[in-house]
Design a protein around this motif. Structure first.
Motif, PDB file in Angstrom:
ATOM      1  N   MET A   1      -4.971  -5.887  -0.497  1.00 61.03           N
ATOM      2  CA  MET A   1      -5.245  -4.528  -0.081  1.00 61.03           C
ATOM      3  C   MET A   1      -4.859  -3.589  -1.211  1.00 61.03           C
ATOM      4  SD  MET A   1      -3.742  -2.513   3.232  1.00 61.03           S
ATOM      5  CE  MET A   1      -4.483  -3.728   4.304  1.00 61.03           C
ATOM      6  N   VAL A   2      -5.787  -2.704  -1.582  1.00 63.83           N
ATOM      7  CA  VAL A   2      -5.548  -1.789  -2.697  1.00 63.83           C
ATOM      8  C   VAL A   2      -5.430  -0.364  -2.150  1.00 63.83           C
ATOM      9  CG1 VAL A   2      -6.360  -0.931  -4.917  1.00 63.83           C
ATOM     10  CG2 VAL A   2      -6.883  -3.286  -4.223  1.00 63.83           C
ATOM     11  N   GLY A   3      -4.249   0.234  -2.317  1.00 58.05           N
ATOM     12  CA  GLY A   3      -4.035   1.604  -1.894  1.00 58.05           C
ATOM     13  C   GLY A   3      -4.065   1.751  -0.384  1.00 58.05           C
ATOM     14  N   PRO A  25       3.510   2.983  -7.630  1.00 57.69           N
ATOM     15  CA  PRO A  25       4.939   2.893  -7.290  1.00 57.69           C
ATOM     16  C   PRO A  25       5.453   4.076  -6.483  1.00 57.69           C
ATOM     17  CG  PRO A  25       4.583   2.206  -9.560  1.00 57.69           C
ATOM     18  CD  PRO A  25       3.266   2.729  -9.071  1.00 57.69           C
ATOM     19  N   ASP A  26       4.997   5.295  -6.802  1.00 57.86           N
ATOM     20  CA  ASP A  26       5.523   6.460  -6.093  1.00 57.86           C
ATOM     21  C   ASP A  26       4.864   6.680  -4.736  1.00 57.86           C
ATOM     22  OD1 ASP A  26       3.066   7.170  -7.091  1.00 57.86           O
ATOM     23  OD2 ASP A  26       3.673   9.166  -7.780  1.00 57.86           O
ATOM     24  N   GLU A  27       3.943   5.806  -4.339  1.00 59.65           N
ATOM     25  CA  GLU A  27       3.278   5.949  -3.043  1.00 59.65           C
ATOM     26  C   GLU A  27       3.595   4.792  -2.102  1.00 59.65           C
ATOM     27  OE1 GLU A  27      -0.892   7.003  -3.311  1.00 59.65           O
ATOM     28  OE2 GLU A  27      -0.553   7.945  -5.259  1.00 59.65           O
ATOM     29  N   TYR A  28       4.477   3.898  -2.539  1.00 60.23           N
ATOM     30  CA  TYR A  28       4.892   2.790  -1.674  1.00 60.23           C
ATOM     31  C   TYR A  28       6.070   3.260  -0.833  1.00 60.23           C
ATOM     32  CZ  TYR A  28       6.029  -1.991  -0.262  1.00 60.23           C
ATOM     33  OH  TYR A  28       6.269  -3.136   0.453  1.00 60.23           O
ATOM     34  N   TRP A  33       6.832  -1.370   4.512  1.00 53.29           N
ATOM     35  CA  TRP A  33       7.605  -2.601   4.338  1.00 53.29           C
ATOM     36  C   TRP A  33       7.388  -3.653   5.425  1.00 53.29           C
ATOM     37  CZ3 TRP A  33      13.115  -0.540   2.631  1.00 53.29           C
ATOM     38  CH2 TRP A  33      12.961   0.184   1.439  1.00 53.29           C
ATOM     39  N   PRO A  34       7.396  -3.290   6.722  1.00 52.28           N
ATOM     40  CA  PRO A  34       7.307  -4.351   7.746  1.00 52.28           C
ATOM     41  C   PRO A  34       5.985  -5.114   7.736  1.00 52.28           C
ATOM     42  CG  PRO A  34       8.067  -2.259   8.699  1.00 52.28           C
ATOM     43  CD  PRO A  34       7.548  -1.952   7.342  1.00 52.28           C
ATOM     44  N   TYR A  35       4.977  -4.565   7.064  1.00 51.54           N
ATOM     45  CA  TYR A  35       3.630  -5.127   7.182  1.00 51.54           C
ATOM     46  C   TYR A  35       3.122  -5.754   5.879  1.00 51.54           C
ATOM     47  CZ  TYR A  35       4.241  -1.655  10.826  1.00 51.54           C
ATOM     48  OH  TYR A  35       4.762  -0.908  11.853  1.00 51.54           O
ATOM     49  N   VAL A  36       3.963  -5.788   4.866  1.00 50.78           N
ATOM     50  CA  VAL A  36       3.541  -6.251   3.541  1.00 50.78           C
ATOM     51  C   VAL A  36       4.297  -7.511   3.172  1.00 50.78           C
ATOM     52  CG1 VAL A  36       3.515  -5.680   1.083  1.00 50.78           C
ATOM     53  CG2 VAL A  36       2.883  -3.949   2.780  1.00 50.78           C
ATOM     54  N   ASP A  37       3.566  -8.581   2.810  1.00 47.28           N
ATOM     55  CA  ASP A  37       4.188  -9.841   2.416  1.00 47.28           C
ATOM     56  C   ASP A  37       4.533  -9.879   0.936  1.00 47.28           C
ATOM     57  OD1 ASP A  37       3.830 -11.753   4.923  1.00 47.28           O
ATOM     58  OD2 ASP A  37       2.039 -10.528   4.760  1.00 47.28           O
ATOM     59  N   GLN A  38       3.649  -9.353   0.111  1.00 44.67           N
ATOM     60  CA  GLN A  38       3.895  -9.254  -1.323  1.00 44.67           C
ATOM     61  C   GLN A  38       3.403  -7.880  -1.780  1.00 44.67           C
ATOM     62  OE1 GLN A  38       5.298 -11.647  -3.280  1.00 44.67           O
ATOM     63  NE2 GLN A  38       5.484 -13.145  -1.631  1.00 44.67           N
ATOM     64  N   ALA A  39       4.197  -7.201  -2.581  1.00 49.95           N
ATOM     65  CA  ALA A  39       3.800  -5.886  -3.094  1.00 49.95           C
ATOM     66  C   ALA A  39       3.715  -5.930  -4.613  1.00 49.95           C
ATOM     67  CB  ALA A  39       4.796  -4.812  -2.664  1.00 49.95           C
ATOM     68  N   LEU A  40       2.632  -5.411  -5.140  1.00 51.51           N
ATOM     69  CA  LEU A  40       2.451  -5.265  -6.574  1.00 51.51           C
ATOM     70  C   LEU A  40       2.375  -3.770  -6.848  1.00 51.51           C
ATOM     71  CD1 LEU A  40       1.946  -6.482  -9.358  1.00 51.51           C
ATOM     72  CD2 LEU A  40      -0.490  -6.617  -8.797  1.00 51.51           C
ATOM     73  N   LEU A  41       3.449  -3.218  -7.394  1.00 54.36           N
ATOM     74  CA  LEU A  41       3.550  -1.777  -7.589  1.00 54.36           C
ATOM     75  C   LEU A  41       3.165  -1.433  -9.014  1.00 54.36           C
ATOM     76  CD1 LEU A  41       6.860  -1.090  -5.628  1.00 54.36           C
ATOM     77  CD2 LEU A  41       4.496  -1.199  -4.794  1.00 54.36           C
ATOM     78  N   ALA A 175      -4.476  14.484 -12.197  1.00 53.60           N
ATOM     79  CA  ALA A 175      -5.386  13.427 -12.642  1.00 53.60           C
ATOM     80  C   ALA A 175      -5.339  12.200 -11.737  1.00 53.60           C
ATOM     81  CB  ALA A 175      -5.072  13.026 -14.081  1.00 53.60           C
ATOM     82  N   LYS A 176      -4.178  11.912 -11.127  1.00 50.93           N
ATOM     83  CA  LYS A 176      -4.082  10.717 -10.280  1.00 50.93           C
ATOM     84  C   LYS A 176      -4.858  10.870  -8.981  1.00 50.93           C
ATOM     85  CE  LYS A 176       0.247  11.731  -7.782  1.00 50.93           C
ATOM     86  NZ  LYS A 176      -0.352  11.652  -6.435  1.00 50.93           N
ATOM     87  N   ASP A 177      -5.253  12.109  -8.636  1.00 52.40           N
ATOM     88  CA  ASP A 177      -6.033  12.346  -7.425  1.00 52.40           C
ATOM     89  C   ASP A 177      -7.529  12.361  -7.697  1.00 52.40           C
ATOM     90  OD1 ASP A 177      -3.735  12.573  -5.861  1.00 52.40           O
ATOM     91  OD2 ASP A 177      -3.529  14.704  -6.327  1.00 52.40           O
TER      92      ASP A 177
END
Length: 403
Positions: A1-3, A25-28, A33-41, A175-177
């Motif tokens: 899942m992306v974003g 990273p600043d949007e995690y 947390w309870p729903y994510v098995d692996q996070a790539l920030l 720019a990130k938006d």
């Protein structure tokens, strides 16, 4: 899942899916947390950086599908899918939906909802387009959403100010938006008439109409101030629009998942404005759940794994739903009243006010400058709209001028 927001990860978790979540990273958030098995920030817009990381992760934690229901995550998700060969929508299709100029070229070449359109950078480009096509003309970004940077050129005197305002957007927005740069713009002939959106789910190339959504906009016509379902336009006209949308989805090659396609009901018949391979924003999925009993987000997550039975026909409406946005005048907020009194109103589905005393409200410029919303239900669309506007009127955001 992306974003995407925590609720999407929660729905995936509720379906029994293991979630590898790629997020800035600043949007995690803790809520993920309870729903994510692996996070790539990581900054997922930087696909050259994330593709090697994802390939490595796939070797030890194999993926079966790559999904994004978030505008800025659509292209990275498509590139990951393409890299790993997981069988989602083609990269060409996703790129075409994100690039309005490419989409127009494809449609015009096939004779599907042809609209005069060209890419420009300068005043001279815009003047040449006007000379060939007349006025009014629309100017908008090639790859943005949310009503960002849409301008109407109604006569020659608008040309210079519109080009100047368009190029100034790059300095005004983070720019990130943004999905891309703002050095070029798309020029299109003006399409008259009211606007609707058509919400669809596609199952291996079979397109199912889920909902039709009416839109309310500001006087300029570009900032959305409300939506409602089901559409109140005449059935024959809606059937014509729905047929066009199915033809459009075939033309761009969409085969899987949701689409949110905007259509103008012009004096010459329905015409495609643009489309996105995601569920519509502005809480349209909530409206669809209320009015049609279908959670398009759950279908988008479940369909690649066969966890929900595919739809075989369009659902019939079971209720009416409406959303109206809070758009107070600019100024500094002094008081917000009326919210508590609405808590027990049976017509209220959701109420959000995103400002508090002391906050400064800027002039209304695009969808992100709205400051909250009311969602209401009713037995019909008319009743839902009446309930929504009644509830909206009860919420008062008091402002004072900023000196």
């Amino acid at each position: 899942m992306v974003g995407g927001k925590p609720k999407i990860a929660r729905k995936a978790h509720e379906l029994g899916l293991n979630v590898v979540y790629i997020q800035n990273p600043d949007e995690y958030e803790r809520a993920h947390w309870p729903y994510v098995d692996q996070a790539l920030l990581v900054d997922y817009a930087d696909t050259e950086r994330i593709l090697p990381l994802v390939r490595s992760l796939h070797q030890t934690f194999p993926f079966q599908a790559v999904i994004s229901l978030w505008e800025l995550g659509l292209l990275p998700a498509a590139k990951i899918d393409d890299e790993l060969g997981l069988g989602g929508n083609s990269l060409e299709t996703v790129e075409m939906l994100l690039d309005k100029s490419r989409m127009r070229r494809r449609l015009n070449a096939l004779g599907v909802s042809p609209v005069a359109a060209e890419v420009g950078r300068t005043e001279d480009d815009l003047r040449a387009f006007i000379k060939a096509n007349g006025v009014p003309v629309m100017v908008k970004p090639i790859d943005e959403a949310g009503s960002i940077g849409i301008f109407a050129v109604r006569d020659e005197s608008d040309v210079a100010p519109v080009v100047e305002r368009f190029h100034a957007l790059g300095e005004q927005l983070d720019a990130k938006d943004l999905a891309g740069d703002l050095d070029r713009f798309l020029m299109e002939e003006y399409l008259d008439g009211p606007e609707i959106s058509v919400e669809t789910l596609s199952f291996d190339g079979r397109h199912i109409l889920v909902a039709t959504t009416d839109k309310v906009s500001t006087g300029t016509g570009f900032i959305e101030t409300g939506h409602s379902q089901p559409s109140r336009h005449p059935e024959p006209l809606l059937r014509e629009a729905e047929k066009l949308v199915a033809e459009f989805l075939d033309a761009v090659g969409l085969r899987h998942g949701p689409a949110h396609t905007e259509v103008k009901l012009t004096s010459r018949g329905p015409a495609i404005i643009e489309s996105h391979n995601r569920v519509g924003g502005d809480r349209i999925n909530d409206l669809t759940e209320i009015a049609y009993g279908v959670d398009m987000e759950r279908y988008a997550l479940a369909a690649p794994f066969g966890l929900l039975e595919p739809l075989h026909r369009s659902p019939a409406p079971v209720a009416g739903s409406a959303i109206r946005f809070l758009t107070p005048p600019p100024g500094r907020v002094t008081e917000v009243t009326g919210v508590e009194e609405l808590a027990d109103d049976p017509a209220l589905y959701d109420l959000v006010v995103s400002v508090r005393p002391g906050d400064e409200i800027p002039p209304l410029s695009w969808n992100d400058s709205r400051v909250g919303h009311v969602i209401a239900r009713g037995e019909t669309a008319d009743e839902a709209i009446a309930n929504c506007e009644r509830l909206l009127a009860a919420v008062r955001i008091h402002v004072e001028p900023v000196t």
